[in-house]
Design an enzyme around this catalytic site. Sequence first.
Site, PDB file in Angstrom:
ATOM      1  N   THR A 234       0.865  -1.176   0.000  1.00  0.00           N
ATOM      2  CA  THR A 234       0.000   0.000   0.000  1.00  0.00           C
ATOM      3  C   THR A 234       0.901   1.225   0.000  1.00  0.00           C
ATOM      4  O   THR A 234       2.111   1.106   0.164  1.00  0.00           O
ATOM      5  CB  THR A 234      -0.874   0.048   1.276  1.00  0.00           C
ATOM      6  OG1 THR A 234      -0.009   0.146   2.412  1.00  0.00           O
ATOM      7  CG2 THR A 234      -1.748  -1.177   1.411  1.00  0.00           C
TER       8      THR A 234
ATOM      9  N   VAL B 139       7.617  -2.399   7.256  1.00  0.00           N
ATOM     10  CA  VAL B 139       7.646  -0.935   7.319  1.00  0.00           C
ATOM     11  C   VAL B 139       8.218  -0.386   6.012  1.00  0.00           C
ATOM     12  O   VAL B 139       9.358  -0.693   5.633  1.00  0.00           O
ATOM     13  CB  VAL B 139       8.484  -0.452   8.523  1.00  0.00           C
ATOM     14  CG1 VAL B 139       8.498   1.078   8.571  1.00  0.00           C
ATOM     15  CG2 VAL B 139       7.940  -1.032   9.824  1.00  0.00           C
ATOM     16  N   LYS B 140       7.393   0.419   5.337  1.00  0.00           N
ATOM     17  CA  LYS B 140       7.797   0.943   4.028  1.00  0.00           C
ATOM     18  C   LYS B 140       8.393   2.341   4.236  1.00  0.00           C
ATOM     19  O   LYS B 140       7.748   3.238   4.783  1.00  0.00           O
ATOM     20  CB  LYS B 140       6.558   1.013   3.127  1.00  0.00           C
ATOM     21  CG  LYS B 140       6.846   0.994   1.650  1.00  0.00           C
ATOM     22  CD  LYS B 140       5.549   0.827   0.881  1.00  0.00           C
ATOM     23  CE  LYS B 140       5.775   0.859  -0.619  1.00  0.00           C
ATOM     24  NZ  LYS B 140       4.506   0.942  -1.353  1.00  0.00           N
ATOM     25  N   VAL B 141       9.630   2.500   3.785  1.00  0.00           N
ATOM     26  CA  VAL B 141      10.397   3.714   4.076  1.00  0.00           C
ATOM     27  C   VAL B 141      10.906   4.302   2.755  1.00  0.00           C
ATOM     28  O   VAL B 141      11.434   3.582   1.910  1.00  0.00           O
ATOM     29  CB  VAL B 141      11.627   3.352   4.965  1.00  0.00           C
ATOM     30  CG1 VAL B 141      12.464   4.577   5.277  1.00  0.00           C
ATOM     31  CG2 VAL B 141      11.187   2.658   6.249  1.00  0.00           C
TER      32      VAL B 141
END
Length: 217
Positions: free
Chosen positions: A27, A86-88
């Site tokens: 997402t 965790v999208k960084v």
Amino acid sequence: MKFFIDTANLDQIREAQELGVLDGVTTNPSLMAKEGITGKDNIFKHYKKICDIVDGDVSAEVIATDFDGIVREGEELAELHEQIIVKVPMIKDGVKAIKYFSDKGIKTNCTLVFSPGQALLAAKAGATYVSPFIGRLDDISTDGLNLISEIRMIYDNYGFETEILAASVRHTMHVIDCAKIGADVMTGPLSSIVGLLNHPLTDIGLEKFLADHKKGN
Ligand code: G3P
């Protein structure tokens, strides 16, 4: 090759899950907004709903762009559910945060990657996944698939374990080309997954088989 669906739409996630070939979900803030999911509480609840539908990894993107903020947000997201990745974003503080998360055993997806150098940095920092956006490169007349090949070569040269997650996949040919090149994962819309089913000779062949069966009975 893992198949992720790139959406926050629960019906589409369910449909891909029911097909039995889904390995995860990605997402981003735009996809959340598209579904009308706003506000931290609602967004967090939505991530949990997605995790309840699928068995695999679910990428949840941080909004902060400073190291302390990314770490704070990322730790909260990781606490939400064991499937959360965790999208960084690929920025300086993002790379520092990926290294921090990697040392703590928190899985990450480094997003907004558009060059081999950025992918190399993400791997050095210990990202679980790196997300090169192939469709957006194609949009500006640059070969997105070539970026996947370059990253594949670099990672294979040194045995980096970071998985190449081909993102911004738009259609079935992107999926097939990514599979040929050796992307570990692709994330795309539902249409790029179910579109792989289609071939007119399958439809014609099935129609004939069923008609012949009817004749013989
Ligand atoms: O996974 C990244 C993706 O959401 C971007 O896709 O189609 O907006 O370029 P697109």
